[in-house]
Design a protein around this motif. Structure first.
Motif, PDB file in Angstrom:
ATOM      1  N   SER A 151       0.840  -1.194   0.000  1.00 43.89           N
ATOM      2  CA  SER A 151       0.000   0.000   0.000  1.00 43.89           C
ATOM      3  C   SER A 151       0.873   1.240   0.000  1.00 43.89           C
ATOM      4  O   SER A 151       2.071   1.181   0.250  1.00 43.89           O
ATOM      5  CB  SER A 151      -0.951   0.008   1.199  1.00 43.89           C
ATOM      6  N   ILE A 152       0.241   2.355  -0.278  1.00 47.67           N
ATOM      7  CA  ILE A 152       0.909   3.654  -0.264  1.00 47.67           C
ATOM      8  C   ILE A 152       0.362   4.426   0.934  1.00 47.67           C
ATOM      9  O   ILE A 152      -0.849   4.573   1.090  1.00 47.67           O
ATOM     10  CB  ILE A 152       0.626   4.448  -1.563  1.00 47.67           C
ATOM     11  N   ILE A 153       1.261   4.903   1.792  1.00 46.63           N
ATOM     12  CA  ILE A 153       0.884   5.759   2.908  1.00 46.63           C
ATOM     13  C   ILE A 153       1.098   7.192   2.432  1.00 46.63           C
ATOM     14  O   ILE A 153       2.230   7.625   2.236  1.00 46.63           O
ATOM     15  CB  ILE A 153       1.732   5.471   4.169  1.00 46.63           C
ATOM     16  N   ALA A 154       0.002   7.902   2.192  1.00 47.55           N
ATOM     17  CA  ALA A 154       0.071   9.239   1.590  1.00 47.55           C
ATOM     18  C   ALA A 154       0.392  10.306   2.620  1.00 47.55           C
ATOM     19  O   ALA A 154      -0.079  10.258   3.749  1.00 47.55           O
ATOM     20  CB  ALA A 154      -1.250   9.571   0.914  1.00 47.55           C
ATOM     21  N   TYR A 155       1.198  11.284   2.203  1.00 44.46           N
ATOM     22  CA  TYR A 155       1.446  12.448   3.048  1.00 44.46           C
ATOM     23  C   TYR A 155       1.149  13.749   2.321  1.00 44.46           C
ATOM     24  O   TYR A 155       1.216  14.821   2.913  1.00 44.46           O
ATOM     25  CB  TYR A 155       2.861  12.451   3.637  1.00 44.46           C
ATOM     26  N   SER A 156       0.790  13.689   1.051  1.00 48.57           N
ATOM     27  CA  SER A 156       0.420  14.875   0.293  1.00 48.57           C
ATOM     28  C   SER A 156      -0.524  14.458  -0.824  1.00 48.57           C
ATOM     29  O   SER A 156      -0.392  13.364  -1.382  1.00 48.57           O
ATOM     30  CB  SER A 156       1.675  15.527  -0.296  1.00 48.57           C
TER      31      SER A 156
END
Length: 121
Positions: free
Chosen positions: A92-97
């Motif tokens: 998965s991708i942990i988004a910060y923007s």
């Protein structure tokens, strides 16, 4: 130096799934579709993207199926045992923007980001 950075530009495959952590922090999950190739060789890849905190609240409120998104984050791998007792792996991708692009038939663009200090890890 180590770098774990992912940039994706694609469309939300469905409306966000919303939940909260045990501490009451908002979490939003989406499936993001990206395309590569062209014509008969076009391929769609699906990415699981997770948002936390204020960024999750923004996603839950404004992102709908078909919304174009620009997402920056980090890739995360996990291993778990399924109900069938078999070990499974997840990426998965942990988004910060995140920036929202045009909805189909619209020209509105907006952006938001989350400070790394407020992520729960």
């Amino acid at each position: 130096m180590n770098v774990n950075k992912v940039i994706l530009v694609g469309r939300a495959g469905k409306d966000p799934e919303a939940r909260e952590t045990g501490k009451g922090e908002a979490v939003a999950n989406i499936s993001l579709a990206t395309n590569s190739g062209y014509g008969d060789n076009e391929k769609t890849d699906w990415h699981r993207v997770t948002f936390f905190g204020k960024l999750a609240n923004t996603v839950i409120e404004y992102v709908k199926k078909g919304q174009e998104l620009y997402v920056e984050g980090r890739i995360s791998y996990s291993k778990y045992t399924g109900k069938d007792g078999i070990e499974k792996y997840s990426t998965s991708i942990i988004a910060y923007s995140m920036q929202m692009g045009k909805k189909e038939g619209s020209s509105a663009v907006s952006s938001t980001s989350e400070d790394d200090d407020s992520l729960p890890f």
